[in-house]
Design an enzyme around this catalytic site. Structure first.
Site, PDB file in Angstrom:
ATOM      1  N   ASP A  40       0.854  -1.198   0.000  1.00  0.00           N
ATOM      2  CA  ASP A  40       0.000   0.000   0.000  1.00  0.00           C
ATOM      3  C   ASP A  40       0.883   1.239   0.000  1.00  0.00           C
ATOM      4  O   ASP A  40       1.981   1.254   0.556  1.00  0.00           O
ATOM      5  CB  ASP A  40      -0.910  -0.001   1.232  1.00  0.00           C
ATOM      6  CG  ASP A  40      -2.153   0.858   1.045  1.00  0.00           C
ATOM      7  OD1 ASP A  40      -3.253   0.287   0.945  1.00  0.00           O
ATOM      8  OD2 ASP A  40      -2.019   2.102   0.985  1.00  0.00           O
ATOM      9  N   ASP A  56       4.137   2.237  -4.196  1.00  0.00           N
ATOM     10  CA  ASP A  56       3.159   2.911  -5.047  1.00  0.00           C
ATOM     11  C   ASP A  56       3.017   2.055  -6.306  1.00  0.00           C
ATOM     12  O   ASP A  56       4.024   1.760  -6.979  1.00  0.00           O
ATOM     13  CB  ASP A  56       3.711   4.312  -5.380  1.00  0.00           C
ATOM     14  CG  ASP A  56       2.738   5.164  -6.182  1.00  0.00           C
ATOM     15  OD1 ASP A  56       1.885   4.595  -6.885  1.00  0.00           O
ATOM     16  OD2 ASP A  56       2.866   6.401  -6.108  1.00  0.00           O
ATOM     17  N   TYR A 153     -13.413   7.034 -14.401  1.00  0.00           N
ATOM     18  CA  TYR A 153     -13.381   5.882 -13.481  1.00  0.00           C
ATOM     19  C   TYR A 153     -13.974   4.643 -14.161  1.00  0.00           C
ATOM     20  O   TYR A 153     -13.404   3.551 -14.089  1.00  0.00           O
ATOM     21  CB  TYR A 153     -14.156   6.222 -12.200  1.00  0.00           C
ATOM     22  CG  TYR A 153     -14.172   5.099 -11.199  1.00  0.00           C
ATOM     23  CD1 TYR A 153     -13.014   4.751 -10.510  1.00  0.00           C
ATOM     24  CD2 TYR A 153     -15.333   4.370 -10.948  1.00  0.00           C
ATOM     25  CE1 TYR A 153     -13.014   3.707  -9.591  1.00  0.00           C
ATOM     26  CE2 TYR A 153     -15.346   3.327 -10.035  1.00  0.00           C
ATOM     27  CZ  TYR A 153     -14.184   3.012  -9.354  1.00  0.00           C
ATOM     28  OH  TYR A 153     -14.185   1.961  -8.456  1.00  0.00           O
ATOM     29  N   LYS A 157     -12.181   0.987 -15.072  1.00  0.00           N
ATOM     30  CA  LYS A 157     -12.652  -0.320 -14.593  1.00  0.00           C
ATOM     31  C   LYS A 157     -13.092  -1.211 -15.759  1.00  0.00           C
ATOM     32  O   LYS A 157     -13.000  -2.442 -15.682  1.00  0.00           O
ATOM     33  CB  LYS A 157     -13.772  -0.126 -13.566  1.00  0.00           C
ATOM     34  CG  LYS A 157     -13.275   0.512 -12.263  1.00  0.00           C
ATOM     35  CD  LYS A 157     -12.191  -0.332 -11.575  1.00  0.00           C
ATOM     36  CE  LYS A 157     -11.793   0.237 -10.229  1.00  0.00           C
ATOM     37  NZ  LYS A 157     -10.784  -0.591  -9.532  1.00  0.00           N
ATOM     38  N   ALA A 186     -19.552   0.673  -2.104  1.00  0.00           N
ATOM     39  CA  ALA A 186     -19.198  -0.047  -0.880  1.00  0.00           C
ATOM     40  C   ALA A 186     -18.833   0.939   0.214  1.00  0.00           C
ATOM     41  O   ALA A 186     -18.170   1.949  -0.033  1.00  0.00           O
ATOM     42  CB  ALA A 186     -18.036  -0.997  -1.161  1.00  0.00           C
TER      43      ALA A 186
HETATM   44  P1  NAI Z   1      -9.942   2.941  -0.027  1.00  0.00           P
HETATM   45  O1  NAI Z   1      -9.576   4.308  -0.469  1.00  0.00           O
HETATM   46  O2  NAI Z   1     -10.586   2.740   1.306  1.00  0.00           O
HETATM   47  O3  NAI Z   1      -8.660   2.000  -0.100  1.00  0.00           O
HETATM   48  C1  NAI Z   1      -7.780   2.032  -1.208  1.00  0.00           C
HETATM   49  C2  NAI Z   1      -6.376   1.674  -0.747  1.00  0.00           C
HETATM   50  O4  NAI Z   1      -5.537   1.691  -1.911  1.00  0.00           O
HETATM   51  C3  NAI Z   1      -5.803   2.689   0.255  1.00  0.00           C
HETATM   52  O5  NAI Z   1      -5.206   2.009   1.347  1.00  0.00           O
HETATM   53  C4  NAI Z   1      -4.763   3.441  -0.567  1.00  0.00           C
HETATM   54  O6  NAI Z   1      -3.641   3.891   0.198  1.00  0.00           O
HETATM   55  C5  NAI Z   1      -4.347   2.391  -1.582  1.00  0.00           C
HETATM   56  N1  NAI Z   1      -3.781   3.009  -2.785  1.00  0.00           N
HETATM   57  C6  NAI Z   1      -4.309   4.029  -3.511  1.00  0.00           C
HETATM   58  N2  NAI Z   1      -3.475   4.382  -4.496  1.00  0.00           N
HETATM   59  C7  NAI Z   1      -2.400   3.547  -4.404  1.00  0.00           C
HETATM   60  C8  NAI Z   1      -1.194   3.432  -5.136  1.00  0.00           C
HETATM   61  N3  NAI Z   1      -0.903   4.251  -6.157  1.00  0.00           N
HETATM   62  N4  NAI Z   1      -0.310   2.467  -4.783  1.00  0.00           N
HETATM   63  C9  NAI Z   1      -0.563   1.657  -3.733  1.00  0.00           C
HETATM   64  N5  NAI Z   1      -1.695   1.736  -2.973  1.00  0.00           N
HETATM   65  C10 NAI Z   1      -2.597   2.679  -3.313  1.00  0.00           C
HETATM   66  O7  NAI Z   1     -10.876   2.393  -1.193  1.00  0.00           O
HETATM   67  P2  NAI Z   1     -11.841   1.105  -1.323  1.00  0.00           P
HETATM   68  O8  NAI Z   1     -13.226   1.613  -1.367  1.00  0.00           O
HETATM   69  O9  NAI Z   1     -11.476   0.060  -0.352  1.00  0.00           O
HETATM   70  O10 NAI Z   1     -11.461   0.657  -2.816  1.00  0.00           O
HETATM   71  C11 NAI Z   1     -10.659  -0.455  -3.104  1.00  0.00           C
HETATM   72  C12 NAI Z   1     -10.919  -0.872  -4.527  1.00  0.00           C
HETATM   73  O11 NAI Z   1     -12.303  -1.135  -4.686  1.00  0.00           O
HETATM   74  C13 NAI Z   1     -10.550   0.163  -5.598  1.00  0.00           C
HETATM   75  O12 NAI Z   1      -9.931  -0.492  -6.689  1.00  0.00           O
HETATM   76  C14 NAI Z   1     -11.906   0.722  -5.999  1.00  0.00           C
HETATM   77  O13 NAI Z   1     -11.893   1.199  -7.330  1.00  0.00           O
HETATM   78  C15 NAI Z   1     -12.782  -0.491  -5.843  1.00  0.00           C
HETATM   79  N6  NAI Z   1     -14.199  -0.198  -5.687  1.00  0.00           N
HETATM   80  C16 NAI Z   1     -14.647   0.557  -4.629  1.00  0.00           C
HETATM   81  C17 NAI Z   1     -15.990   0.829  -4.506  1.00  0.00           C
HETATM   82  C18 NAI Z   1     -16.538   1.666  -3.405  1.00  0.00           C
HETATM   83  O14 NAI Z   1     -17.684   2.103  -3.527  1.00  0.00           O
HETATM   84  N7  NAI Z   1     -15.804   1.892  -2.301  1.00  0.00           N
HETATM   85  C19 NAI Z   1     -16.973   0.305  -5.490  1.00  0.00           C
HETATM   86  C20 NAI Z   1     -16.387  -0.485  -6.547  1.00  0.00           C
HETATM   87  C21 NAI Z   1     -15.046  -0.709  -6.627  1.00  0.00           C
END
Ligand code: NAI
Length: 252
Positions: A40, A56, A153, A157, A186
């Protein structure tokens, strides 16, 4: 620990595993017996008991080093959960080329880089644990449903969905399964940040809930359960699949 230990003896790497869906996946795989590393940008929130690695996904060398370290310290790599991703709001008129490149670099190329460096390790593990070696990518219902204000976005995806299918075809004979999950909206810190920027957070939250046929957001744990299924030996015949966990958003 009670419950199924179907990941006993398996090693997993979860990108974006320090928050939201990724943290829920890391916690669940750990509970089911896996050794787990988290890659992360900001690994401070990685669940206890995981190997937390700062990298990253836009930095190819950093991804390679983190993947190699995870495999070395966990004893190989059986399960890759490629989940790191970022959001972007707007129509095609709103986002600059720079913004397109920034988001695609994380959401699409980030998964390409992670897979590129994980595949040699996964290939090495596949013969020993047939059916148990896999890549699961976090896609989104935005890949298959037209959502307003999500042009960039959704395109990112959509690319993840196509990438999943192509990778599944490329690696099926090597014993590496490749699938994705398509969450609906989510309830994660991501949504918290979105609401924090809204003019009327309560109204925005109500609108997000109303967009779901079930009238509520999906939980990170519900998405994690789907990821764990796809990665588990129980899904030994499942590859090239997109599993929606979306409260009925796409199908109803
Ligand atoms: P979140 O923001 O809570 O967690 C994302 C994590 O990815 C964070 O810990 C962040 O530090 C890490 N991250 C971001 N950019 C990064 C990079 N360049 N290198 C390494 N780590 C990085 O988000 P969430 O909601 O848990 O999302 C996770 C996945 O689920 C994403 O791919 C998102 O597109 C997908 N998603 C989320 C939805 C939602 O409504 N929350 C719905 C559908 C898909």
């Amino acid at each position: 620990m009670t419950g199924t230990q179907d990941f006993d003896g398996l090693s997993a790497l979860v990108t974006g595993g320090a928050s939201g869906i990724g943290a829920a996946v890391a916690t669940l795989l750990l509970a089911r017996g896996a050794r787990v590393a988290v890659l992360d940008l900001d690994p401070g929130g990685a669940p206890r008991g995981t190997l937390a690695l700062a990298a990253d996904v836009t930095d190819d060398d950093a991804v390679r080093d983190a993947v190699d370290r995870a495999a070395a310290e966990l004893g190989g790599l059986h399960t890759l959960v490629s989940n790191a991703g970022i959001g972007s709001i707007g129509t095609v008129e709103d986002n600059s080329d720079e913004e397109w490149n920034r988001v695609l670099d994380v959401n699409v190329l980030g998964m390409v880089r992670t897979a590129r460096h994980a595949l040699p390790h996964l290939r090495g593990a596949a013969a020993g644990r047939p059916g148990a070696v896999s890549i699961t990518q976090t896609c989104s219902i935005a890949a298959t449903a037209g959502l307003p204000q999500r042009a960039l976005y959704s395109a990112s995806k959509g690319a993840v969905l196509s990438l999943t299918l192509a990778m599944a075809a490329d690696h099926v004979r090597e014993g590496i399964r490749v699938n994705c999950v398509n969450p609906g909206t989510a309830d994660t810190p991501w949504i918290g940040r979105l609401l924090g920027r809204a003019e009327d957070p309560a109204a925005e939250r109500a609108a997000l809930d109303a967009r779901q046929p079930m009238g509520r957001l999906v939980s990170a744990d519900e998405v994690a359960a789907a990821v764990a299924y796809l990665a588990s030996p129980a899904a030994a015949s499942v590859t090239g699949t997109a599993l929606a966990v979306d409260g009925g958003m796409q199908g109803l």
